[in-house]
Design an enzyme around this catalytic site. Sequence first.
Site, short mmCIF file in Angstrom:
data_model
loop_
_atom_site.label_atom_id
_atom_site.label_comp_id
_atom_site.label_asym_id
_atom_site.label_seq_id
_atom_site.Cartn_x
_atom_site.Cartn_y
_atom_site.Cartn_z
CB ALA A 9 -1.36 0.01 1.16
N GLY A 11 1.81 3.14 -2.81
CA GLY A 11 1.41 3.87 -4.06
C GLY A 11 0.90 5.26 -3.36
NE ARG A 15 -2.15 6.80 -13.99
CZ ARG A 15 -3.00 5.26 -14.41
NH1 ARG A 15 -3.58 5.45 -15.50
NH2 ARG A 15 -1.78 4.69 -14.17
CD GLN A 74 8.38 0.54 -1.96
OE1 GLN A 74 7.32 0.42 -1.51
NE2 GLN A 74 9.21 -0.23 -2.71
N GLY A 79 9.59 -0.52 -6.83
CA GLY A 79 8.84 -1.86 -7.47
C GLY A 79 8.14 -2.82 -6.41
CG ASP A 104 -4.45 -0.52 -5.36
OD1 ASP A 104 -4.03 -1.71 -5.43
OD2 ASP A 104 -3.93 0.09 -6.53
CG ASN A 170 0.35 -11.30 -11.16
OD1 ASN A 170 -0.18 -11.77 -10.09
ND2 ASN A 170 1.19 -10.56 -10.87
CG ASN A 228 -4.04 3.26 -11.86
OD1 ASN A 228 -3.06 2.33 -10.55
ND2 ASN A 228 -4.03 2.12 -12.76
CE1 TYR A 366 -31.78 21.18 17.90
CE2 TYR A 366 -32.19 22.80 20.04
CZ TYR A 366 -31.80 21.98 18.83
OH TYR A 366 -30.29 21.85 19.55
C1 UD1 Z 1 1.61 -5.42 -10.63
C2 UD1 Z 1 1.72 -6.45 -11.19
C3 UD1 Z 1 1.21 -7.95 -12.16
C4 UD1 Z 1 0.05 -7.82 -11.69
C5 UD1 Z 1 -0.29 -5.98 -11.46
C6 UD1 Z 1 -2.34 -6.75 -10.94
C7 UD1 Z 1 4.41 -6.30 -10.43
C8 UD1 Z 1 6.08 -6.37 -10.91
N1 UD1 Z 1 3.30 -6.28 -11.40
O1 UD1 Z 1 1.42 -4.21 -11.60
O2 UD1 Z 1 1.65 -8.43 -12.94
O3 UD1 Z 1 -0.93 -8.20 -13.21
O4 UD1 Z 1 0.10 -5.80 -9.53
O5 UD1 Z 1 -2.35 -5.54 -10.42
O6 UD1 Z 1 4.10 -6.29 -9.21
N2 UD1 Z 1 3.41 -0.83 -4.66
C9 UD1 Z 1 4.09 -0.24 -3.39
N3 UD1 Z 1 5.75 -0.19 -3.62
C10 UD1 Z 1 6.38 -0.51 -4.69
C11 UD1 Z 1 5.53 -0.21 -6.11
C12 UD1 Z 1 4.29 -0.75 -5.66
O7 UD1 Z 1 4.32 -0.87 -2.31
O8 UD1 Z 1 7.51 0.91 -4.62
C13 UD1 Z 1 2.19 -1.13 -4.16
C14 UD1 Z 1 1.19 -0.49 -4.58
O9 UD1 Z 1 0.59 0.76 -3.95
C15 UD1 Z 1 0.06 -1.11 -5.40
C16 UD1 Z 1 0.69 -2.46 -5.92
O10 UD1 Z 1 1.97 -2.94 -4.78
O11 UD1 Z 1 -0.52 -1.30 -4.04
C17 UD1 Z 1 1.43 -3.38 -7.53
O12 UD1 Z 1 1.64 -1.80 -8.22
P1 UD1 Z 1 1.26 -0.99 -8.40
O13 UD1 Z 1 2.56 -0.28 -10.03
O14 UD1 Z 1 -0.15 -0.76 -9.18
O15 UD1 Z 1 1.39 -2.67 -9.77
P2 UD1 Z 1 1.42 -2.90 -11.52
O16 UD1 Z 1 2.32 -2.13 -12.10
O17 UD1 Z 1 -0.05 -2.62 -11.59
CA CA Z 2 -2.27 -1.51 -10.48
#
Ligand code: UD1
Ligand code: CA
Length: 462
Positions: A9, A11, A15, A74, A79, A104, A170, A228, A366
């Site tokens: 969580a 992120g 957007r 984090q 990633g 999310d 996924n 998003n 009232y």
């Molecule tokens: C990710 C998956 C993708 C999958 C999709 C499903 C990876 C590389 N990809 O992509 O295969 O289909 O989810 O929704 O895992 N987050 C963090 N820290 C970070 C990055 C992300 O906490 O550094 C959290 C985000 O807040 C979110 C979740 O991880 O809740 C997924 O991250 P997001 O960037 O939305 O991944 P996707 O590109 O959607």
């Molecule tokens: Ca996502």
Amino acid sequence: MKKSCLVLAAGDGTRMKSKKPKVLCTVLGKPMLGWVLDSVRKLELNQTGIIIGNNADSVKEYAISQGEYKFYIQSERKGTAHAVMQGEELFSDEYEHTLVLCGDAPFVSEDVLKSSFVFHTENNNDITVISSILDNPFGYGRIIRKGDSLDSIVEEKDCTENQMEVKEINSGVYWFKSSTLKRMLPKISNNNIKGEYYLTDIIRLSLGENGKVNAFLCESSDIVLGANTRADLSRLNRIARDKILDIHMEKGVDFPLTDGIIIEKDVIIGADTVIFPNTILRGKTIVGEGCTIGPNSLIENCKIGDNVKLNNVQAYDSIVEDNVKAGPFVHIRPNSTLKNGVKIGDFVEVKNAEIGDNTAIAHLSYVGDSIVGKCVNFGCGTVTANYDGINKHQTIIGDNAFIGCNTNLVAPVKIGDNATTAAGSTITKDVPPNSLAVERASTRIKENWKHNKLRLENKKSK
Ligand code: UD1
Ligand code: CA
């Protein structure tokens, strides 16, 4: 067998154009993170951790209001694998399995999490990815299969043209053997187009070491839906709204027309209750059986009994007992109780007051900071003057009292059982039981009053 869970969580809500972190954006009034935590809570996990970003005090504060969680910060968004790494403590030797999911994607369900766990353990998998088929897989990681088994997950940006066509995606939800997660996670590199540490790379790496990896294909594609943008969020709200209305209809609630009706997730409604358009039931509201609610009503955190009729009512944090009838245009402010059979009519506000059985407050009144007995009749335009500009004071009214029209009850004041106040009185003293209190000048009559006669003559001559 100890199980842990990590909810990603960290992120932000760029957007969404929101000051709030994304996971706090709401679907039917509940933050997306709340929906996820509701499902996770039902799994009886030993420990759940939430990965939060910098300045995510609001996420932490919200989660604490929902249960006991550990938090891992984090500080740089590098990633999903990097995010999971922050919660290393939860895939130590103490745990056997670890669930990883995103904060999310609100529609991940308890059922899917449970059945995928059975699949995970029965097959003795190192990793189980929950997958789903989407008509439009754009943006998701694709599940690449080799025969029946998994080969890898490839992110949209890294897909070949052929991989782009794959519709199995996924969901971002995984069960791991905790030991596999611990061993493989540090091996993930950021050698990809985005330069991020992809959690999905763990599939390929684990297979390379003869790990047992499998996908659990989930029939419903809703579980992957996230938001998003505000448009996404609105879509999730529509889906959630319809799902919840269906659940209530299944239980015998009647919605002759669903326009403008929003029922939040935790609301409970009894059978044979009818909900009319533009009615919003929020928070922990419970509505009994055989009620009619709406049109145009907003009820928040209220307990409503059976056979209650609320028409154009706004009510907050209050109790409304059986057979109450209120409306139209009634405001019930927090901490009020309307007891059995109370009748409240147009343009009445009640605040922090207990209104006894079968009492009627029919119009333009009232009643605040008051305790009112049974079968009291309030004349039109009664006001409890509860505020002296500095402090609030209480009004107490006994059973069967009769409050005349336009009475001001200047609190603190007590009206005894069976007492009457005369219309137009401003009552500043306690009124004993069975008595009449009159506080007004007596009517004076002036015979042959000229002024009105003149007016009428003027009118005629025009
Ligand atoms: C990710 C998956 C993708 C999958 C999709 C499903 C990876 C590389 N990809 O992509 O295969 O289909 O989810 O929704 O895992 N987050 C963090 N820290 C970070 C990055 C992300 O906490 O550094 C959290 C985000 O807040 C979110 C979740 O991880 O809740 C997924 O991250 P997001 O960037 O939305 O991944 P996707 O590109 O959607
Ligand atoms: Ca996502």
